[in-house]
Design a protein around this motif. Sequence first.
Motif, PDB file in Angstrom:
ATOM      1  N   GLN A 139       0.772  -1.235  -0.029  1.00  6.70           N
ATOM      2  CA  GLN A 139      -0.120  -0.038   0.102  1.00  6.70           C
ATOM      3  C   GLN A 139       0.903   1.137   0.117  1.00  6.70           C
ATOM      4  OE1 GLN A 139      -3.124   1.647   3.049  1.00  6.70           O
ATOM      5  NE2 GLN A 139      -4.031   0.191   2.057  1.00  6.70           N
ATOM      6  N   ARG A 140       2.124   1.221   0.256  1.00  4.35           N
ATOM      7  CA  ARG A 140       3.057   2.417   0.400  1.00  4.35           C
ATOM      8  C   ARG A 140       3.130   2.840  -1.288  1.00  4.35           C
ATOM      9  NH1 ARG A 140       4.873   5.547   3.483  1.00  4.35           N
ATOM     10  NH2 ARG A 140       6.827   5.488   2.787  1.00  4.35           N
ATOM     11  N   ASN A 141       2.992   2.114  -2.135  1.00  8.05           N
ATOM     12  CA  ASN A 141       2.782   2.479  -3.563  1.00  8.05           C
ATOM     13  C   ASN A 141       1.637   3.366  -3.727  1.00  8.05           C
ATOM     14  OD1 ASN A 141       4.368   0.777  -5.679  1.00  8.05           O
ATOM     15  ND2 ASN A 141       3.851  -0.671  -4.253  1.00  8.05           N
ATOM     16  N   PHE A 142       0.503   3.152  -3.194  1.00 13.40           N
ATOM     17  CA  PHE A 142      -0.703   4.047  -3.243  1.00 13.40           C
ATOM     18  C   PHE A 142      -0.621   5.313  -2.306  1.00 13.40           C
ATOM     19  CE2 PHE A 142      -2.106  -0.551  -4.052  1.00 13.40           C
ATOM     20  CZ  PHE A 142      -1.749  -0.409  -5.447  1.00 13.40           C
ATOM     21  N   ARG A 143       0.267   5.405  -1.607  1.00  7.49           N
ATOM     22  CA  ARG A 143       0.797   6.678  -0.871  1.00  7.49           C
ATOM     23  C   ARG A 143       1.796   7.317  -1.509  1.00  7.49           C
ATOM     24  NH1 ARG A 143      -2.361   6.226   3.780  1.00  7.49           N
ATOM     25  NH2 ARG A 143      -3.011   4.240   4.201  1.00  7.49           N
ATOM     26  N   PHE A 144       2.288   6.992  -2.745  1.00 11.14           N
ATOM     27  CA  PHE A 144       3.411   7.645  -3.333  1.00 11.14           C
ATOM     28  C   PHE A 144       4.554   7.527  -2.501  1.00 11.14           C
ATOM     29  CE2 PHE A 144      -0.475   9.902  -5.352  1.00 11.14           C
ATOM     30  CZ  PHE A 144       0.003   9.637  -6.774  1.00 11.14           C
ATOM     31  N   PHE A 145       5.008   6.780  -1.663  1.00 10.38           N
ATOM     32  CA  PHE A 145       5.912   6.409  -0.863  1.00 10.38           C
ATOM     33  C   PHE A 145       6.174   7.870   0.132  1.00 10.38           C
ATOM     34  CE2 PHE A 145       6.644   3.293  -3.974  1.00 10.38           C
ATOM     35  CZ  PHE A 145       6.516   2.022  -3.262  1.00 10.38           C
ATOM     36  N   ASP A 146       5.041   8.590   0.184  1.00 10.89           N
ATOM     37  CA  ASP A 146       5.077   9.943   0.969  1.00 10.89           C
ATOM     38  C   ASP A 146       5.769  10.892   0.023  1.00 10.89           C
ATOM     39  OD1 ASP A 146       3.896   8.654   3.146  1.00 10.89           O
ATOM     40  OD2 ASP A 146       5.741   8.211   4.108  1.00 10.89           O
ATOM     41  N   ALA A 147       5.933  10.609  -1.309  1.00 13.59           N
ATOM     42  CA  ALA A 147       6.358  11.836  -2.136  1.00 13.59           C
ATOM     43  C   ALA A 147       5.340  12.846  -2.347  1.00 13.59           C
ATOM     44  CB  ALA A 147       6.783  11.134  -3.543  1.00 13.59           C
ATOM     45  N   PRO A 148       5.833  14.018  -2.301  1.00 14.24           N
ATOM     46  CA  PRO A 148       4.994  15.152  -2.564  1.00 14.24           C
ATOM     47  C   PRO A 148       4.139  15.458  -3.930  1.00 14.24           C
ATOM     48  CG  PRO A 148       7.029  16.036  -2.606  1.00 14.24           C
ATOM     49  CD  PRO A 148       7.227  14.661  -2.263  1.00 14.24           C
ATOM     50  N   VAL A 149       4.887  14.564  -4.682  1.00 10.79           N
ATOM     51  CA  VAL A 149       4.355  14.788  -6.161  1.00 10.79           C
ATOM     52  C   VAL A 149       4.117  13.285  -6.767  1.00 10.79           C
ATOM     53  CG1 VAL A 149       5.053  15.354  -8.524  1.00 10.79           C
ATOM     54  CG2 VAL A 149       5.938  16.863  -6.578  1.00 10.79           C
ATOM     55  N   GLY A 150       2.817  13.231  -7.178  1.00  7.23           N
ATOM     56  CA  GLY A 150       2.473  11.932  -7.956  1.00  7.23           C
ATOM     57  C   GLY A 150       2.294  12.260  -9.546  1.00  7.23           C
ATOM     58  N   LEU A 151       2.741  11.471 -10.208  1.00  3.14           N
ATOM     59  CA  LEU A 151       2.479  11.579 -11.616  1.00  3.14           C
ATOM     60  C   LEU A 151       1.649  10.666 -12.113  1.00  3.14           C
ATOM     61  CD1 LEU A 151       6.128  12.689 -12.643  1.00  3.14           C
ATOM     62  CD2 LEU A 151       4.216  14.081 -12.401  1.00  3.14           C
ATOM     63  N   MET A 152       0.794  10.919 -13.060  1.00  2.00           N
ATOM     64  CA  MET A 152       0.128   9.862 -13.908  1.00  2.00           C
ATOM     65  C   MET A 152       0.283  10.052 -15.441  1.00  2.00           C
ATOM     66  SD  MET A 152      -1.431   7.533 -11.676  1.00  2.00           S
ATOM     67  CE  MET A 152      -1.179   7.723  -9.892  1.00  2.00           C
ATOM     68  N   PHE A 153       0.482   8.836 -15.940  1.00  2.00           N
ATOM     69  CA  PHE A 153       0.619   9.019 -17.456  1.00  2.00           C
ATOM     70  C   PHE A 153      -0.278   8.386 -18.164  1.00  2.00           C
ATOM     71  CE2 PHE A 153       4.520   9.111 -14.946  1.00  2.00           C
ATOM     72  CZ  PHE A 153       5.282  10.146 -15.315  1.00  2.00           C
ATOM     73  N   THR A 154      -0.877   8.782 -19.154  1.00  2.00           N
ATOM     74  CA  THR A 154      -1.928   8.170 -20.126  1.00  2.00           C
ATOM     75  C   THR A 154      -1.603   8.401 -21.539  1.00  2.00           C
ATOM     76  OG1 THR A 154      -3.239  10.307 -20.466  1.00  2.00           O
ATOM     77  CG2 THR A 154      -3.577   8.982 -18.360  1.00  2.00           C
TER      78      THR A 154
END
Length: 243
Positions: A139-154
Motif C-alpha cells: 500500500q505504500r505504492n498508493f501513498r506515493f511512498f510519501d512523495a509530495p508529487v505524484g505523476l500519472m501517465f496516460t
Amino acid sequence: MSSSTPQVSTPVEDPPSVAAAIESRFSARAFLPRNVPRETLERILRIASRAPSGTNTQPWRVYVLQGKSRDELVRQVCAAHDAIYANPALAAEYREEYDYYPEKWVSPYIDRRRENGWSLYGLLGIAKGEKDKMHAQHQRNFRFFDAPVGLMFTLDRVMGRGSLVDYGMFLQNLMVAARAEGLHTCPQAAWNGYARIVLPHIGAGPDEMLVCGMSLGWADKSARVNEFTTPREPVEKFTHWLE
C-alpha cells in the motif's frame, strides 16, 4: 541547450555526470515531505519531452498531482486496496487495461522477480507469510511512498502498441532529468489496476488509458528501504555480437 544550437553540434561537456545520473537512478520507496517547485517540474518535463517517438507522435499525457488532489487520490485508492484485502472477490472489479506482466511466468524472469521481492522484504524484515505486513508495504505504492508529487501517465487508446515503446523512453528521460535536479523517482505499474478510480479523478478523457504512475521527490536518505539495490545482468549475458 540554446534553441539556436543544432542538436548535432551540441557537446556533452561532462560525460561522467550523464552516466552518474543514469546509474544512480533507482526506485526510491521513501521520500521527504519537501516541496518540489513547479518550475523544477516544468523543466524536467520539458527535457523529458525530447524523447524519441515514432514519426514524432509524442503520445504522452502527464497529470501532476500535489496537495489536495494527491491526498484525495491516495485516500480513494488505499480504501479500495484495503477492501480487496478484506474481500479478494472485489479484485475482479479492478482490472489493468493492458498486460504489464506475462500471464505465465518462465525463467529467468520469474527468478529475477522472486529475488527482487524477497530481497526487498528481507531488508524490511517482512517474512514469508506475514500477509498484513506485505499488504501494508504494498500500500505504500498508493501513498506515493510519501512523495509530495505524484505523476500519472496516460495514452490515447487509438494509439498502437509501439507507443508504449515511445512512452518508456519518455519515462526514462524524465527519471534521469529528475536526477540532474537532485530528485529521485519510483515508476509504478501498481496503479494500473485502479484506473477506474485514477482516470476520473485526474480528469482524463474516456479515450485515455492509464500507462503507469510515478512518485517524485527528495529521497529520504535515512530510510533503510532506500538502501535496496537491484542487481543487473552483465553485458555478456544479454548481448549477442554479430560480425
